[in-house]
Structure formats: C-alpha cells, structure tokens
Design a protein around this motif. Structure first.
Motif, PDB file in Angstrom:
ATOM      1  N   LEU A 191      15.061  -8.401  -8.706  1.00  0.00           N
ATOM      2  CA  LEU A 191      16.482  -8.737  -8.715  1.00  0.00           C
ATOM      3  C   LEU A 191      17.225  -8.025  -7.590  1.00  0.00           C
ATOM      4  N   ARG A 192      16.927  -6.728  -7.393  1.00  0.00           N
ATOM      5  CA  ARG A 192      17.588  -5.995  -6.318  1.00  0.00           C
ATOM      6  C   ARG A 192      17.229  -6.565  -4.949  1.00  0.00           C
ATOM      7  N   GLN A 193      16.014  -7.059  -4.822  1.00  0.00           N
ATOM      8  CA  GLN A 193      15.566  -7.585  -3.534  1.00  0.00           C
ATOM      9  C   GLN A 193      16.254  -8.903  -3.188  1.00  0.00           C
ATOM     10  N   ILE A 194      16.447  -9.768  -4.165  1.00  0.00           N
ATOM     11  CA  ILE A 194      17.040 -11.076  -3.887  1.00  0.00           C
ATOM     12  C   ILE A 194      18.560 -11.068  -3.996  1.00  0.00           C
ATOM     13  N   ALA A 195      19.151 -10.002  -4.557  1.00  0.00           N
ATOM     14  CA  ALA A 195      20.585  -9.989  -4.843  1.00  0.00           C
ATOM     15  C   ALA A 195      21.470 -10.269  -3.632  1.00  0.00           C
ATOM     16  N   VAL A 249      26.089  -5.509 -10.673  1.00  0.00           N
ATOM     17  CA  VAL A 249      25.573  -4.847 -11.886  1.00  0.00           C
ATOM     18  C   VAL A 249      24.533  -5.731 -12.564  1.00  0.00           C
ATOM     19  N   LEU A 250      24.781  -7.028 -12.604  1.00  0.00           N
ATOM     20  CA  LEU A 250      23.841  -7.959 -13.226  1.00  0.00           C
ATOM     21  C   LEU A 250      22.488  -7.935 -12.527  1.00  0.00           C
ATOM     22  N   PHE A 251      22.505  -7.771 -11.198  1.00  0.00           N
ATOM     23  CA  PHE A 251      21.263  -7.720 -10.425  1.00  0.00           C
ATOM     24  C   PHE A 251      20.713  -6.296 -10.284  1.00  0.00           C
ATOM     25  N   ASP A 252      21.283  -5.346 -11.022  1.00  0.00           N
ATOM     26  CA  ASP A 252      20.809  -3.963 -11.034  1.00  0.00           C
ATOM     27  C   ASP A 252      20.860  -3.334  -9.640  1.00  0.00           C
ATOM     28  N   MET A 253      21.906  -3.657  -8.873  1.00  0.00           N
ATOM     29  CA  MET A 253      22.071  -3.068  -7.548  1.00  0.00           C
ATOM     30  C   MET A 253      22.624  -1.653  -7.656  1.00  0.00           C
ATOM     31  N   ARG A 254      22.254  -0.811  -6.691  1.00  0.00           N
ATOM     32  CA  ARG A 254      22.781   0.542  -6.642  1.00  0.00           C
ATOM     33  C   ARG A 254      24.242   0.516  -6.197  1.00  0.00           C
ATOM     34  N   THR A 314      28.550  -1.741  -0.051  1.00  0.00           N
ATOM     35  CA  THR A 314      28.252  -2.401   1.213  1.00  0.00           C
ATOM     36  C   THR A 314      28.448  -3.903   1.099  1.00  0.00           C
ATOM     37  N   MET A 315      28.023  -4.475  -0.011  1.00  0.00           N
ATOM     38  CA  MET A 315      28.214  -5.905  -0.233  1.00  0.00           C
ATOM     39  C   MET A 315      29.703  -6.251  -0.264  1.00  0.00           C
ATOM     40  N   VAL A 351      23.432  -5.216   3.355  1.00  0.00           N
ATOM     41  CA  VAL A 351      22.966  -4.676   2.075  1.00  0.00           C
ATOM     42  C   VAL A 351      21.483  -4.339   2.151  1.00  0.00           C
ATOM     43  N   GLY A 352      20.701  -5.179   2.816  1.00  0.00           N
ATOM     44  CA  GLY A 352      19.280  -4.898   2.962  1.00  0.00           C
ATOM     45  C   GLY A 352      19.028  -3.614   3.722  1.00  0.00           C
TER      46      GLY A 352
END
Length: 217
Positions: free
Chosen positions: A43-47, A114-119, A125-126, A177-178
């Motif tokens: 999820l974090r990778q595709i977010a 938050v849904l994608f479990d991003m830091r 940054t997003m 973000v990446g």
C-alpha cells in the motif's frame, strides 16, 4: 476576482455537483486497498501513484462545465464583451475550478494517506506536491475547456488534450513522495512542480483567453 466569486456563489447553489470530484477522488482511491490487499508495504509503495492519478482524474471530471454552462445561458459572451479582460476571465474561471476541486482534494488527501499506511513525512510531501500541482491541472484544464467549448463530445476531447500535458505533474508529484520513502530529498521534484506552476500561471490564462475568442467567434 469577480468571476471566481461568482462561480463560487453558483457552486453553492449546486453543492452536490460541486462535491462530485472529491467524492470520486476518495471512492476511487479507497478501492485500491480492497483490490491489492491489506499488506502495508504494498500500500505504501502504490500510494503516491494512486493518489495522484485519482486527483488528476477528479480534476478532469468537472472541466467540461468550466465554461459550458455560462456559454449556454449567454453570460460568457457578456463577460467577454464587458470591460473585463478576457485573460482575467479565464484566470478567474481557473481559480474557481481550483477552489472547488483542487483545494478539497488537498484537504482529503491526508485521509487517504492514513488509509494507505503512509508515514507522516510522506503525507506532508504529498500535500506539498498537491498544493503545487493541482493549480497546474486547473490552469491546463482551462485551456482544454476553452478549446472544446461548444463541441460535441467535449468531455472526451478535453481528456485527450489535457491528460498528456498533465503527465509531468503526475510524475514529479508521485516522485517527490517516492524520494522521501527511500530517504532522499524531495526538493528537486517539488522545485520542478513549482516551475511548472509558474509557467502555467504565465502561459495558461492568455492561451485560454485566445481559445475562448476563437471558440466564440
């Protein structure tokens, strides 16, 4: 701007229609965790890509009506014949579109983070990327909406015209973000987004104004 204030007042009378882009943004992005599974790393990778693609499509959703409703009732012609500059009319329309579409997307994006479990750093940054990138989408979209004004299947033509121009915004926004996710600085990507925004602010309103004059002639 008077044009932007007028469009905001009109949108207040059609709240459901005004909310459609942000509803589409949230619903479309929320489907991806259901489709790919709950694995946090995936999820974090595709977010970043998912959020930016959904934001782009949501911004395109309302472009077809940017000038069309005013064109149908004759008010657009009155604006162009008034003492107001055509460039200012086009800029005001783009500003109203961003306030009604881009700004709600920016406010809704942390929920998807938050849904994608991003830091937290990735979400910030997003958000910075969306602040710089979403106005570019509205400005470029105003050119496409002006060029296709009065044409049949205008919505499809807008997508064909505008989407290729928006690809750099998508690449740099997701890339910022990446970079943060792998421990690098996002300054380069955000700087490029800022440069695109400045270029769009300078070039898009005159281009949209010229397209309006051509479409209305």
């Amino acid at each position: 701007m008077l044009v932007a204030a007028r469009d905001l007042r009109l949108a207040g009378r059609r709240r459901f229609e005004a909310l459609l882009p942000v509803v589409f943004f949230i619903v479309a992005a929320s489907l991806f965790p259901l489709g790919v599974g709950p694995e946090p790393q995936v999820l974090r990778q595709i977010a970043p890509g998912v959020v930016w693609v959904c934001a782009l499509l949501a911004a395109m959703l309302s472009l077809n009506t940017l000038f069309a409703s005013d064109h149908q009732d004759g008010s657009l012609e009155q604006m162009l014949l008034s003492q107001h500059s055509t460039i200012m009319v086009a800029a005001g329309k783009a500003l109203a579109h961003w306030l009604l579409t881009g700004l709600p997307l920016i406010l809704a994006a942390p929920v998807l983070g938050v849904l994608f479990d991003m830091r937290a750093s990735s979400i910030l940054t997003m958000e910075a990327g969306l602040v710089l990138g979403t106005p570019v989408l509205s400005l470029l979209g105003s050119i496409g909406a002006a060029l296709t004004l009065g044409l049949r299947s205008g919505g499809v033509l807008i997508l064909l015209l505008v989407l290729p121009l928006c690809i750099p915004v998508l690449i740099f926004g997701a890339g910022a973000v990446g970079s943060v996710d792998v421990g690098l600085s996002a300054a380069g990507h955000l700087s490029l987004l800022g440069a695109l925004l400045l270029l769009a602010l300078v070039a898009a309103p005159p281009a949209a104004a010229a397209a309006l004059r051509i479409s209305m002639s």
